[in-house]
Design a protein around this motif. Structure first.
Motif, short mmCIF file in Angstrom:
data_model
loop_
_atom_site.label_atom_id
_atom_site.label_comp_id
_atom_site.label_asym_id
_atom_site.label_seq_id
_atom_site.Cartn_x
_atom_site.Cartn_y
_atom_site.Cartn_z
N GLY A 1 11.32 -18.38 6.15
CA GLY A 1 10.36 -18.02 7.18
C GLY A 1 10.16 -16.55 7.44
O GLY A 1 9.05 -16.11 7.74
N ASN A 2 11.19 -15.71 7.30
CA ASN A 2 11.00 -14.30 7.68
C ASN A 2 11.71 -13.32 6.76
O ASN A 2 11.87 -12.15 7.11
N THR A 3 12.16 -13.75 5.59
CA THR A 3 12.77 -12.83 4.63
C THR A 3 11.89 -12.78 3.39
O THR A 3 11.60 -13.83 2.79
N ALA A 4 11.47 -11.57 3.03
CA ALA A 4 10.55 -11.41 1.91
C ALA A 4 11.27 -10.82 0.71
O ALA A 4 12.00 -9.82 0.85
N PHE A 5 11.08 -11.42 -0.44
CA PHE A 5 11.54 -10.88 -1.70
C PHE A 5 10.30 -10.58 -2.55
O PHE A 5 9.44 -11.43 -2.71
N PHE A 6 10.23 -9.38 -3.09
CA PHE A 6 9.07 -9.01 -3.88
C PHE A 6 9.42 -7.79 -4.74
O PHE A 6 10.55 -7.29 -4.70
N SER A 7 8.43 -7.35 -5.53
CA SER A 7 8.59 -6.14 -6.35
C SER A 7 7.38 -5.26 -6.14
O SER A 7 6.28 -5.74 -5.85
N LEU A 8 7.60 -3.96 -6.29
CA LEU A 8 6.51 -2.99 -6.31
C LEU A 8 6.36 -2.50 -7.74
O LEU A 8 7.36 -2.23 -8.42
N ARG A 9 5.13 -2.38 -8.21
CA ARG A 9 4.92 -1.92 -9.57
C ARG A 9 3.84 -0.85 -9.61
O ARG A 9 2.96 -0.77 -8.74
N ASP A 10 3.95 -0.01 -10.65
CA ASP A 10 2.86 0.89 -10.98
C ASP A 10 2.52 0.64 -12.45
O ASP A 10 2.78 -0.44 -12.96
N GLU A 11 1.98 1.64 -13.12
CA GLU A 11 1.52 1.42 -14.48
C GLU A 11 2.66 1.14 -15.46
O GLU A 11 2.47 0.53 -16.50
N SER A 12 3.89 1.58 -15.13
CA SER A 12 4.95 1.48 -16.12
C SER A 12 6.28 0.97 -15.60
O SER A 12 7.20 0.78 -16.39
N SER A 13 6.44 0.76 -14.27
CA SER A 13 7.76 0.40 -13.77
C SER A 13 7.67 -0.65 -12.66
O SER A 13 6.62 -0.84 -12.04
N LEU A 14 8.82 -1.31 -12.42
CA LEU A 14 8.98 -2.27 -11.34
C LEU A 14 10.17 -1.87 -10.48
O LEU A 14 11.17 -1.35 -10.99
N LEU A 15 10.07 -2.10 -9.14
CA LEU A 15 11.17 -1.86 -8.23
C LEU A 15 11.36 -3.10 -7.36
O LEU A 15 10.43 -3.53 -6.66
N ASN A 16 12.54 -3.70 -7.40
CA ASN A 16 12.83 -4.88 -6.58
C ASN A 16 12.98 -4.47 -5.12
O ASN A 16 13.57 -3.43 -4.80
N CYS A 17 12.44 -5.31 -4.22
CA CYS A 17 12.46 -5.01 -2.79
C CYS A 17 12.83 -6.26 -1.99
O CYS A 17 12.63 -7.40 -2.45
#
Length: 450
Positions: free
Chosen positions: A43-59
């Motif tokens: 309900g209130n915990t988000a798992f996701f990634s941020l990406r740009d043209e060449s990389s991913l960052l887990n968040c």
């Protein structure tokens, strides 16, 4: 040689975590990127990634406001504020977010992408038979921008791998509102040309930058082309809709150029191998001809007059030897008869009979010894067979046949009643362990779940 200092995995992760935690920059940082793999847990915990043209960052973000959870989806451009920490269990760093600001709701584009993808899939555009690629293309049509880095990457790759090929450029805009019309025009012109295949390429970018390659008119044009089409749009993580109707998809423009051409260095190696094989075949052929000539020579020699005279002399000599041998056998037979009578007389001697009994006793003892050795060998083989059967039912053998051993902590789990939801368990396969979390527990007998 200096020996390194030895650490455990936990000690290394703790050391890295300390370095990250003591870095002031990483304790309060803002990261701008496009959201991908967005998911809400409990309900209130988000798992996701941020990406740009060449990389991913887990968040990860705890306590996500409902309105924020509703507005964010894959493809939304955000600014995530928080601190970088190491996740000890997996040894990976991730951003623990305290705040997320939406910069651009590109999530709508992602939704349009999925809707169009499903519609085209239902129409069967993604199921068409793929056209084979020519192994040694002479002319390749490249549909891309003359000003983009993608073209330079393709030229460098072709010059390195297969400089024999002729490249024909069909310039088009690859970004912007008018790009889709120019791409369709360039593709149709290339399809009318005398080329072996068409390479549709563009460098990396955001979802908006690559949107021209998701336009329906571009996808349908690629579907209708008579030449094989290879796409190399974006980076490894980028999938556009033209990738699904193309005959082959490469992760990058460079990868597309490598996919459609052979490596000239490999061709030269293959030529050397074929050259050696041809040489060996010629040597073998010449050897067979030489042996055939020798055979003909022997046939001619067999019909020579001198050969016939020599054969007659050989037969006469053979007859002479047979007569001598027959006389010798008669003499030997008479001698053997005489010796046989002498041996019959000698058997009446008691000492000779005792020696014979002793010899027969030794032979019987040898047979008994051989039987004992055979019996022991058979028992050893039977023990080896039983040992192999025991190994077949050993835990390691069961794991190698696809079974899994489940442990909770240090205890072996033998029943579903021993675990509960959110318990951390270890799945032991034959080649390694997998850490897992129990999401649901079902009773096989009753069909009910906890």
């Amino acid at each position: 040689m200096v020996n390194p200092k030895i650490f455990t995995v936990s000690e290394v992760n703790n050391y890295i975590a300390t370095i990250i935690e003591e870095d002031e920059l990483l304790n309060f940082i803002g990261v701008e990127g496009e959201v991908t793999n967005w998911s809400i847990w409990k309900g209130n915990t988000a798992f996701f990634s941020l990406r740009d043209e060449s990389s991913l960052l887990n968040c990860v973000m705890f306590g996500v406001p409902p309105e924020l959870a509703r507005d964010i989806a894959d493809g939304v451009l955000v600014l995530a504020i928080g601190k970088i920490r190491l996740y000890h269990k997996r040894g990976v760093h991730q951003l623990y977010c305290s705040e997320i600001r939406i910069l651009s709701k590109v999530g709508r584009l992602f939704q349009l992408y999925n809707e169009l993808k499903e519609r085209l899939k239902r129409e069967g555009l993604f199921d068409k038979p793929k056209k084979p690629l020519p192994p040694y293309p002479k002319r390749i049509a490249v549909v891309t921008s003359r000003n983009g880095a993608a073209l330079q990457d393709i030229i460098k790759t072709l010059n390195r791998r297969y400089p024999l090929v002729e490249l024909r450029l069909y310039h088009t805009q690859v970004q912007g509102d008018s790009a889709k019309y120019e791409i369709v025009r360039a593709l149709k012109l290339a399809d009318q040309d005398d080329v072996d295949l068409i390479l549709l390429a563009r460098g990396g970018g955001s979802l908006e930058d690559l949107w021209a390659f998701n336009e329906e008119m571009v996808v349908r044009t690629v579907y209708e082309l008579k030449h094989p089409v290879v796409t190399g749009v974006g980076h490894e993580v980028d999938f556009t809709l033209v990738d699904f109707v193309a005959d082959r998809r490469a992760p990058t423009p460079t990868g597309a150029a490598e996919l459609v051409t052979p490596d000239v260095s490999e061709l030269l190696k293959n030529l050397d191998i074929l050259k050696q094989r041809s040489l060996n075949a010629m040597i073998k052929r010449f050897g067979e001809k030489a042996r055939h000539l020798d055979s003909l020579k022997k046939v001619l020699m067999a019909h020579h007059p001198g050969r016939y005279l020599q054969s007659t002399l050989d037969r006469l000599e053979h007859q002479r030897l047979r007569m001598v041998s027959a006389i010798k056998r008669i003499v030997e037979k008479r001698e053997w008869t005489l010796k046989s009578h002498l041996m019959t007389l000698s058997t009446l001697d008691p000492s000779i009979r005792l020696e014979d009994y002793h010899k027969r006793l030794q032979e019987a003892l040898k047979k008994i010894n051989d039987l004992i050795i055979k019996k022991v060998t058979d028992m050893e083989l039977k023990l080896d067979f039983l040992k192999d059967k025991l190994e077949l039912v050993s835990p390691e053998a069961l794991l190698q046949r696809g079974y899994v051993m489940v442990k909770k902590g240090k205890h072996l789990v033998k029943s579903s009643s021993q675990v509960s939801v959110n318990d951390e368990i270890t799945l032991k396969f034959w080649d390694g362990d997998v850490e897992a979390v129990v999401k649901d527990v079902s009773d096989r007998g009753t069909g009910t779940g906890v």
